[in-house]
Design a protein around this motif. Structure first.
Motif, short mmCIF file in Angstrom:
data_model
loop_
_atom_site.label_atom_id
_atom_site.label_comp_id
_atom_site.label_asym_id
_atom_site.label_seq_id
_atom_site.Cartn_x
_atom_site.Cartn_y
_atom_site.Cartn_z
N SER A 195 0.85 -1.28 0.13
CA SER A 195 0.02 0.22 0.21
C SER A 195 0.80 0.87 -0.42
N GLY A 233 -2.74 7.04 0.12
CA GLY A 233 -3.40 6.14 -0.45
C GLY A 233 -4.63 5.93 0.91
N ASN A 234 -5.11 7.23 1.67
CA ASN A 234 -5.69 6.81 2.79
C ASN A 234 -7.42 6.68 2.04
N ALA A 235 -8.28 6.48 2.92
CA ALA A 235 -9.69 5.21 2.61
C ALA A 235 -11.13 6.64 2.71
N LEU A 243 -17.01 6.08 9.53
CA LEU A 243 -15.83 6.40 8.01
C LEU A 243 -15.15 7.01 8.49
N ASP A 268 -15.12 9.18 11.78
CA ASP A 268 -13.36 9.22 12.37
C ASP A 268 -12.43 9.63 12.00
N THR A 300 -7.33 5.95 16.74
CA THR A 300 -8.52 5.89 17.49
C THR A 300 -8.43 4.55 18.96
N PHE A 341 -2.52 11.06 10.43
CA PHE A 341 -2.63 10.19 9.13
C PHE A 341 -3.48 9.20 9.26
N GLU A 342 -4.21 9.31 10.19
CA GLU A 342 -5.15 7.98 10.23
C GLU A 342 -6.54 8.90 8.83
N GLU A 374 -6.61 2.06 3.45
CA GLU A 374 -5.67 1.72 4.31
C GLU A 374 -5.85 3.50 4.93
N GLY A 375 -5.23 3.28 6.22
CA GLY A 375 -5.86 4.48 7.09
C GLY A 375 -3.72 4.60 7.46
N HIS A 415 -7.11 1.87 8.00
CA HIS A 415 -7.88 3.19 8.58
C HIS A 415 -9.73 2.36 9.48
N GLY A 416 -9.11 3.07 10.72
CA GLY A 416 -10.04 2.83 12.26
C GLY A 416 -11.86 3.14 11.28
#
Lengths: 217, 217
Positions: A67, A82-84, A130, A133, A149, A216-217, B117-118, B124-125
């Motif tokens: 990833s 790449g974060n969702a 989502l 968060d 989290t 970063f999450e 990804e998170g 990702h939480g």
């Protein structure tokens, strides 16, 4: 740390990559929407599938092993592409553009289309979770205490319609390594989902000074 | 009800549509993964973008006005093919194949790649919340009480690695129109995220007999 890449690209290279990958990801978001909604003849659908597979094959000729992770620019800012939720390069992400204030606030105005549906014409309850968060976590990070989290609680007031939406969050209080954040999603009629979360400063960050930094999450 | 479409297709047409749209959506999921990870030359990326835009244009020549909604087959079963977690036609969805037991249990084994990804190399939480909302809701529905999410609480025990995962939930108790469900996500090493949720029977379903039925969110 594994997955944190210090490629330290400069502003020109950053701009080049944004202009290259942003529009590609956006094109795939549009394609995903079309795949859900298309009613064209069977042959056109099959052709589309073959062409998509061919494009994927070419893009995979050189690719990262796994990833995207988190990458750092020369100026110290991070790219979570790449974060969702916010990832510039991630077609799964709407993506949200999140504004932050160092007093510990974060907010975003965004649009959710057919790909984020749960009940008919409503945002999936889990998609609301989502997004909250991410927004609560960004508020915690904006206030100087980034975190993973710990807990997250959602209260659904009514269905959230697909379309134009707003989300915001702020820090309620900080207790040692725990930052408590609260926030909500709203449409033009008002709040639809409320959230509160506890974000826990990761061990690797506890020795560093608590300056505002990105989450970063 | 708005967004609930009784097209009542028979088994042959159902099989035809599954075989047509399922592989197309899967091809776009692979493409999305490649977009995040590609390192091919700039020209190849730009060509890919143009081609994707051309495919989208063709697929949009005939399309539904808005999102997919919920559609009912001739046998009474529903297709939630636009759903953000389980939707066959939705490239945003992993998608999860969820197993259900009418005692009020639901579970799924699934894989999450680069698009979810998170933190680096971790789920990702909020994606964990998204999946647990669906699984808990399906457990509530499997037990005869479908519902919209009322509240959802997540406890994050540790980071969930991207890769092969398991989620499961069961009904804890039912109090009138409220069904309480609990569940978790786990990897090979054990539980990573725990959840509990309250699912509220929608008004339109309260007059119907409480037989096991599908959950649509």
């Amino acid at each position: 740390m594994h997955g944190y890449v210090h490629d330290e690209i400069g502003p020109d290279e950053l701009a080049r990559q944004e202009a290259l990958y942003g529009p590609l990801a956006q094109a795939v978001r549009e394609l995903a929407d079309a795949v859900i909604r298309t009613e064209v003849p069977e042959e056109t659908v099959r052709e589309a599938q073959s062409e998509v597979e061919a494009i994927t094959k070419r893009l995979r000729e050189q690719q990262m092993e796994s990833s995207y992770g988190i990458r750092f620019n020369a100026d110290g800012h991070a790219r979570a592409w790449g974060n969702a939720v916010v990832g510039l390069r991630n077609p799964v992400a709407p993506p949200l553009e999140v504004k932050r204030d160092p007093v510990g606030k974060a907010w975003s105005d965004f649009h959710l289309g057919a790909g984020y549906e749960g009940p008919p014409h409503l945002v999936h309850g889990g998609v609301a979770a989502l997004i909250l968060d991410q927004i609560l976590g960004e508020a915690a990070g904006a206030g100087g205490k980034p975190g993973m989290t710990g807990t997250l609680t959602l209260r659904y007031r009514r269905g959230t319609p697909l379309g134009d939406l707003h989300a915001e969050a702020h820090i309620d209080r900080v207790e040692g390594i725990k930052t408590y954040a609260v926030g909500h999603i709203s449409d033009a009629e008002g709040v639809t989902v409320e959230a509160e979360g506890v974000f826990i400063l990761p061990k690797w960050a506890r020795e560093e000074p608590a300056t505002p930094r990105e989450r970063f999450e």
